[in-house]
Motif scaffolding. Structure first.
Motif, PDB file in Angstrom:
ATOM      1  N   GLY A 185      37.222  50.844  35.832  1.00  0.00           N
ATOM      2  CA  GLY A 185      37.061  49.646  36.647  1.00  0.00           C
ATOM      3  C   GLY A 185      36.476  49.937  38.005  1.00  0.00           C
ATOM      4  O   GLY A 185      35.677  49.157  38.536  1.00  0.00           O
ATOM      5  N   VAL A 186      36.870  51.075  38.600  1.00  0.00           N
ATOM      6  CA  VAL A 186      36.319  51.455  39.893  1.00  0.00           C
ATOM      7  C   VAL A 186      34.827  51.756  39.773  1.00  0.00           C
ATOM      8  O   VAL A 186      34.025  51.392  40.633  1.00  0.00           O
ATOM      9  CB  VAL A 186      37.082  52.673  40.459  1.00  0.00           C
ATOM     10  N   VAL A 187      34.450  52.414  38.678  1.00  0.00           N
ATOM     11  CA  VAL A 187      33.057  52.840  38.519  1.00  0.00           C
ATOM     12  C   VAL A 187      32.163  51.696  38.030  1.00  0.00           C
ATOM     13  O   VAL A 187      31.054  51.490  38.537  1.00  0.00           O
ATOM     14  CB  VAL A 187      32.967  54.034  37.554  1.00  0.00           C
ATOM     15  N   PHE A 188      32.651  50.935  37.026  1.00  0.00           N
ATOM     16  CA  PHE A 188      31.800  49.940  36.379  1.00  0.00           C
ATOM     17  C   PHE A 188      32.254  48.495  36.615  1.00  0.00           C
ATOM     18  O   PHE A 188      31.594  47.572  36.128  1.00  0.00           O
ATOM     19  CB  PHE A 188      31.760  50.179  34.867  1.00  0.00           C
ATOM     20  N   GLY A 189      33.361  48.270  37.303  1.00  0.00           N
ATOM     21  CA  GLY A 189      33.947  46.938  37.339  1.00  0.00           C
ATOM     22  C   GLY A 189      33.267  45.942  38.242  1.00  0.00           C
ATOM     23  O   GLY A 189      33.385  44.744  38.039  1.00  0.00           O
ATOM     24  N   LYS A 190      32.527  46.388  39.244  1.00  0.00           N
ATOM     25  CA  LYS A 190      31.962  45.461  40.217  1.00  0.00           C
ATOM     26  C   LYS A 190      30.858  44.614  39.587  1.00  0.00           C
ATOM     27  O   LYS A 190      29.753  45.095  39.332  1.00  0.00           O
ATOM     28  CB  LYS A 190      31.394  46.236  41.413  1.00  0.00           C
ATOM     29  N   GLY A 191      31.184  43.347  39.317  1.00  0.00           N
ATOM     30  CA  GLY A 191      30.191  42.416  38.821  1.00  0.00           C
ATOM     31  C   GLY A 191      29.658  42.701  37.436  1.00  0.00           C
ATOM     32  O   GLY A 191      28.660  42.111  37.032  1.00  0.00           O
ATOM     33  N   PHE A 220      31.923  44.767  31.071  1.00  0.00           N
ATOM     34  CA  PHE A 220      33.180  45.504  31.263  1.00  0.00           C
ATOM     35  C   PHE A 220      34.368  44.556  31.277  1.00  0.00           C
ATOM     36  O   PHE A 220      35.404  44.830  30.651  1.00  0.00           O
ATOM     37  CB  PHE A 220      33.123  46.301  32.563  1.00  0.00           C
ATOM     38  N   TRP A 221      34.252  43.435  31.984  1.00  0.00           N
ATOM     39  CA  TRP A 221      35.378  42.510  32.089  1.00  0.00           C
ATOM     40  C   TRP A 221      35.681  41.848  30.749  1.00  0.00           C
ATOM     41  O   TRP A 221      36.844  41.566  30.445  1.00  0.00           O
ATOM     42  CB  TRP A 221      35.099  41.463  33.155  1.00  0.00           C
TER      43      TRP A 221
END
Length: 727
Positions: free
Chosen positions: A518-524, A528-529
């Motif tokens: 989530g830290v690596v790929f979670g932003k927007g 992933f979500w």
């Protein structure tokens, strides 16, 4: 002879290089005065040199300011200004071109520079410096030049100084703590770099929007002096916020607008060593007092429980044949037998338990109408006791994490003392230890105490340089603490089907792995979500099935057939209510909460994935803890005075802790400049800020929460296990 030939070979080149410089240009030298404005014109055919002299004192630092304004609107070439001092050379061009984000160009026609004072060994010395003005423009370029002495160049302690600065006219003062009130960069040291593109090359610097501070250490400046430079950024967006739309053309010069900023500078003494010592002693004193309080409570409790256990042992033999009074099932034995005979549910005869010795204990469900803790505790003691051993055999923000370590160690000592007393009671074959109370398994408690200590260590590591990437260090053991607490609550009433240490830590490792993802790929990242939300919902459904059927189901190829049979027999053929109503209520509420959190994450996609994941863990822990307390009171059990005090004390401390946590003194979700807007002065001993108080109170609250889990079933220590309710 060879050297002569070599010189002759290169002489024509030297002559060619020197002729343009010496032949066509007329040099005009003028004796100039301070605080006088000169209106002059320069072309490629003339060069003007201004000569200044001033007295330099060894014991006094004075600033000299050079200000230039270009009056010609369309100059073909820039004007070059070169300041030659005794031991330094400074050059700049006008108009000055500064670059912003995405290489946008801004043109400034007003430029200002502050000169460094040359060093001198004499008490007073008259020195000269020269200012050369030249250009390659054939047309005359009109400019204004003014050289002046800077008033209040040396900053005074605890005295506010105000001035204006622009991107092309940075300000410098000789000054250690600096507080400045607008988007600027600051550098402390000399030689001085004063432009946005080089201010960070030497010394220390920070970006800011409205307020910031730098603490200067004496050891970094042996001369006991330094310079404070204020440089205004070309764009406010460089310090944070959304970018405006700029229609760009190749090499287009943008209008910088009014970039003049008014700033206040205050120099105040840094805290001395006594404040550090008082802060450390205060931190140690607060948490060592818990050791003393725990020792006193332990003495009182041991003395009181000694009498209680003796009375319980005398009465135990009169009650040994009584039956359990709590019913796990809400229907009669006949209805249960009929429903099992008429339908093929997920309960299969060979799937009853996960422990290898279940075959010898099948008489529990075949011959008894009710299940009690005594039935669930009929397992090999060696298996249960080994299940949960832990399997990894700014300075104030760091120091305040000491509470997690000290209180985690104290909790381990409390568990060790209880473990030793329980083992001694077993060695003496005391009936209260063998046949009374919740089965004592201390492995999870040891894991919880160790996790609390590790939380303090990793939180200290995070606060060395807090940012989005290493925030996962601060939350990893929070996930573990929440998971271990839920496992311990479940183990209290279900010691036979609790998850093994291997599967439990595998699940916690998966949670931490998803936290990293989530830290690596979670932003927007929508994909992933979607994947995480699906996994979250599936995990919730699988755990709900595991809890509802108490482990009496299996995930294999026949799961769909059994699900269809259950739906047909229990919902279509005959409409029957749930077999375990209390458990069903808990699981329905848990599914509502988790499905809502999954939907929120999928819709909002919060940037702080680590906190979102922690919110999921905390919500589930609070839900299960509330269910446990309600069922305990509903079952007629009571909460002893010590446990009640721990609950009330922990609730109050958690309330104050959350208050200080929500103050938000900084955030890595914004740029460093924007984060500094939230900074405030230290409020405790001039050393600890609001976030430090959050560390103090949250460590105490976690310790209190652990004590609640440890003591809330102490009222059952003298109750036979066949009279303890299972829920």
């Amino acid at each position: 002879f060879y050297n002569v030939l070599l010189m002759l070979r290169f002489c024509p080149v030297l002559l060619v290089l020197m002729l343009p410089a010496c032949g066509a240009s007329v040099v005009i030298q003028r004796d100039a005065q301070f605080d006088v404005t000169y209106d002059d014109t320069v072309t490629s055919d003339n060069q003007t040199i201004y000569s200044y002299n001033h007295t330099v004192s060894r014991n006094k630092t004075e600033g000299v300011r050079v200000s230039v304004e270009l009056l010609s609107e369309s100059a073909q070439s820039p004007v070059l200004f070169v300041v030659r001092q005794k031991q330094a050379v400074l050059s700049f061009q006008v108009p000055l071109i500064l670059r912003g984000l995405y290489q946008r160009k801004y043109q400034y026609t007003q430029v200002g520079r502050t000169l460094c004072q040359p060093p001198t060994k004499a008490l007073a010395e008259t020195q000269f410096f020269y200012l050369d003005v030249s250009t390659l423009s054939s047309a005359g370029v009109h400019y204004q030049l003014r050289v002046s002495r800077v008033d209040s160049f040396t900053l005074q302690t605890d005295k506010k100084f105000s001035f204006n600065a622009t991107p092309s006219q940075p300000q410098r003062r000789s000054g250690v703590r600096v507080v400045i009130s607008v988007c600027v960069s600051r550098s402390v040291q000399c030689p001085v770099y004063e432009l946005d593109n080089n201010v960070a090359f030497i010394g220390m610097y920070q970006t800011m929007t409205t307020t910031a501070a730098i603490t200067v250490q004496r050891k970094d400046f042996p001369s006991n002096s330094f310079y404070v430079v204020v440089v205004v950024k070309t764009e406010d967006e460089a310090c944070g916020g959304p970018l405006r739309f700029y229609p760009l053309l190749p090499d287009q010069l943008l209008d910088p607008g009014n970039r003049s900023k008014t700033l206040d500078v205050i120099v105040s003494p840094a805290i001395n060593s006594e404040v550090y010592v008082m802060g450390m002693l205060f931190c140690l004193g607060i948490f060592m007092s818990f050791y003393l309080l725990t020792f006193l409570v332990a003495c009182v409790e041991n003395k009181r429980y000694g009498t209680v256990f003796e009375d319980a042992a005398l009465n135990l033999k009169h009650d040994s044949d009584q039956c359990c009074v709590f019913c796990v099932l809400d229907r009669s034995l006949e209805s249960v037998a009929r429903s099992r005979q008429e339908s093929l549910s997920s309960v299969e005869e060979d799937d009853y338990d996960t422990l290898a010795d279940i075959d010898s204990d099948k008489n529990i469900v075949r011959t008894k109408k009710f299940l009690c803790v005594s039935d669930l505790a009929r397992k090999d003691k060696r298996i249960l006791s080994k299940k949960y051993q832990i399997y990894f055999c700014s300075f104030n923000n760091i120091l305040s994490n000491l509470g997690y370590v000290l209180l985690g160690l104290l909790f381990l000592l409390i568990i060790l003392q209880r473990d030793i007393l329980h083992n001694r009671a077993l060695e003496r074959n005391e009936s209260t230890a063998v046949e009374c109370g919740i089965p004592k398994h201390f492995g999870l408690y040891y894991a919880m105490g160790t996790a609390l200590m590790m939380e303090g260590l990793l939180s200290a590591c995070y606060h060395v340089c807090p940012n989005y990437t290493n925030f996962q260090f601060d939350t990893s053991f929070m996930y573990m603490i929440a998971g271990l607490c839920m496992l311990k609550l479940y183990q209290k009433r279900h010691p036979d089907i609790n998850a093994s240490a291997y599967s439990a830590y595998a699940c916690l490792a998966a949670v931490i792995f998803f936290s990293v993802l989530g830290v690596v790929f979670g932003k927007g990242n929508t994909a992933f979500w979607i994947v995480f939300s699906v996994i979250h919902i599936l995990a919730t459904l699988l755990l709900s099935t595991q809890l509802y059927y108490m482990g009496r189901w299996r995930l294999n190829s026949g799961i769909l057939r059994r699900m269809l049979n259950v739906i047909y027999t229990d919902c279509i053929r005959q409409c029957s209510g749930p077999m375990y109503i209390d458990r069903m209520v808990l699981l329905v509420m848990g599914n509502i909460v988790n499905w809502s959190l999954a939907a929120y994450g999928l819709i909002k996609r919060p940037n702080d994935f680590a906190s979102y994941l922690l919110a999921i863990a905390i919500c589930n822990l609070l839900l299960y803890f509330t269910f446990y307390i309600i069922m305990k009171l509903r079952s007629g059990e009571r909460i002893q005075c010590l446990a009640l005090v721990c609950i009330l004390f922990t609730a109050v401390v958690w309330g104050f802790a959350l208050f200080f946590f929500l103050q938000g003194l900084s955030t890595w979700q914004k740029t460093p400049a924007e984060s500094r807007e939230h900074n405030r002065e230290c409020i405790l001993l001039s050393f600890f800020d609001d976030h430090d108080i959050w560390h103090f109170l949250s460590s105490i609250a976690m310790f209190g929460s652990f004590l609640v889990l440890l003591t809330m079933d102490d009222d059952l220590d003298t109750v036979q296990r066949d009279k303890i309710y299972v829920f």
